[in-house]
Design a protein around this motif. Sequence first.
Motif, PDB file in Angstrom:
ATOM      1  N   TYR A  39      41.921  28.980  47.606  1.00 41.19           N
ATOM      2  CA  TYR A  39      41.205  30.345  47.377  1.00 41.19           C
ATOM      3  C   TYR A  39      40.067  30.206  47.068  1.00 41.19           C
ATOM      4  CZ  TYR A  39      46.172  32.163  46.533  1.00 41.19           C
ATOM      5  OH  TYR A  39      47.267  32.831  46.781  1.00 41.19           O
ATOM      6  N   VAL A  40      39.157  31.101  47.552  1.00 36.95           N
ATOM      7  CA  VAL A  40      37.601  31.268  47.125  1.00 36.95           C
ATOM      8  C   VAL A  40      37.518  32.013  45.613  1.00 36.95           C
ATOM      9  CG1 VAL A  40      35.373  32.019  47.848  1.00 36.95           C
ATOM     10  CG2 VAL A  40      36.989  31.308  49.588  1.00 36.95           C
ATOM     11  N   LEU A  41      37.135  31.127  44.819  1.00 36.93           N
ATOM     12  CA  LEU A  41      36.829  31.580  43.389  1.00 36.93           C
ATOM     13  C   LEU A  41      35.445  32.091  43.180  1.00 36.93           C
ATOM     14  CD1 LEU A  41      37.898  32.218  40.300  1.00 36.93           C
ATOM     15  CD2 LEU A  41      37.112  29.497  40.072  1.00 36.93           C
ATOM     16  N   LEU A 121      49.826  35.642  46.736  1.00 38.83           N
ATOM     17  CA  LEU A 121      49.052  36.782  46.574  1.00 38.83           C
ATOM     18  C   LEU A 121      47.747  36.464  47.367  1.00 38.83           C
ATOM     19  CD1 LEU A 121      49.232  37.913  42.844  1.00 38.83           C
ATOM     20  CD2 LEU A 121      50.566  38.596  44.762  1.00 38.83           C
ATOM     21  N   GLU A 122      47.302  37.488  48.157  1.00 43.89           N
ATOM     22  CA  GLU A 122      46.125  37.315  48.898  1.00 43.89           C
ATOM     23  C   GLU A 122      44.799  37.611  47.979  1.00 43.89           C
ATOM     24  OE1 GLU A 122      45.895  39.242  52.536  1.00 43.89           O
ATOM     25  OE2 GLU A 122      48.082  39.142  52.929  1.00 43.89           O
ATOM     26  N   ARG A 123      44.730  38.313  46.950  1.00 42.32           N
ATOM     27  CA  ARG A 123      43.596  38.638  45.927  1.00 42.32           C
ATOM     28  C   ARG A 123      44.185  38.717  44.738  1.00 42.32           C
ATOM     29  NH1 ARG A 123      39.165  40.661  48.951  1.00 42.32           N
ATOM     30  NH2 ARG A 123      39.901  41.090  51.101  1.00 42.32           N
ATOM     31  N   LYS A 124      43.457  38.410  43.625  1.00 44.63           N
ATOM     32  CA  LYS A 124      43.820  38.583  42.292  1.00 44.63           C
ATOM     33  C   LYS A 124      42.636  38.434  41.684  1.00 44.63           C
ATOM     34  CE  LYS A 124      46.674  38.403  38.854  1.00 44.63           C
ATOM     35  NZ  LYS A 124      47.179  39.646  38.383  1.00 44.63           N
ATOM     36  N   ALA A 125      42.486  39.178  40.691  1.00 50.10           N
ATOM     37  CA  ALA A 125      41.219  39.091  39.629  1.00 50.10           C
ATOM     38  C   ALA A 125      42.069  38.820  38.099  1.00 50.10           C
ATOM     39  CB  ALA A 125      40.741  40.433  39.618  1.00 50.10           C
ATOM     40  N   HIS A 135      40.174  34.970  46.260  1.00 49.61           N
ATOM     41  CA  HIS A 135      40.782  35.389  47.549  1.00 49.61           C
ATOM     42  C   HIS A 135      41.338  34.446  48.391  1.00 49.61           C
ATOM     43  CE1 HIS A 135      38.447  39.120  46.727  1.00 49.61           C
ATOM     44  NE2 HIS A 135      37.675  38.414  46.319  1.00 49.61           N
ATOM     45  N   LEU A 136      42.475  34.355  49.002  1.00 51.51           N
ATOM     46  CA  LEU A 136      43.202  33.653  49.822  1.00 51.51           C
ATOM     47  C   LEU A 136      42.384  33.399  51.032  1.00 51.51           C
ATOM     48  CD1 LEU A 136      45.695  31.762  50.231  1.00 51.51           C
ATOM     49  CD2 LEU A 136      46.867  33.861  51.277  1.00 51.51           C
ATOM     50  N   SER A 137      42.010  31.989  51.394  1.00 47.85           N
ATOM     51  CA  SER A 137      41.302  31.533  52.334  1.00 47.85           C
ATOM     52  C   SER A 137      42.096  31.071  53.703  1.00 47.85           C
ATOM     53  CB  SER A 137      40.384  30.698  51.903  1.00 47.85           C
ATOM     54  OG  SER A 137      39.677  29.879  52.853  1.00 47.85           O
TER      55      SER A 137
END
Length: 184
Positions: A39-41, A121-125, A135-137
Amino acid sequence: MNNISKSILVTTAVLMILLLSNGLLLAKSSEESAIKANYVLKEDGKSPQIVTIWKSSEFLAVSFDTHQVVGVWQNWNSSNPTFYQVYPNDEFRIEFSRMESQQQVTLMKQLKELVGQSRLLERKAFEETTIKNLHLSTVEEGPEVAQLLRSWANFSTYDYADIGDNEAIPELATLIHQGFVPNF
């Protein structure tokens, strides 16, 4: 032995070999699989970093930017998982079973939100004091990932409470002299 008996014997042998080889193939395909997700944080005011998460039925692990230190929860779905810091390059791990910080509890909760369900999950905040967007990379899945997780369980293990007594071990001496503080 007549030709019919030989034919039956050869046919039986071929069938047994086929059945055994299919059984071995079935056994191989039932090997446990695991997932490795990058994931990109992005966090307010900070440069993006890569968070790698590994998940199997027994292990849940996370590493930030490098894989020099990996936080691993063994039996992560149980009510009492064991937490380790794994040092893959040096092939040892430190057990924190008697210690649990609020930071570890929060991180475990967040990881379960990301990967604890049947799909990633593909995205999470996450909103705490700052907003953290993930964001899932990339995703890698298979028995090789599961084998990597299992290999970490075979590393030499030291209890966090006993680190000061093991200064003769070079890797632990380095941590002691650096003012070792848990990263997770």
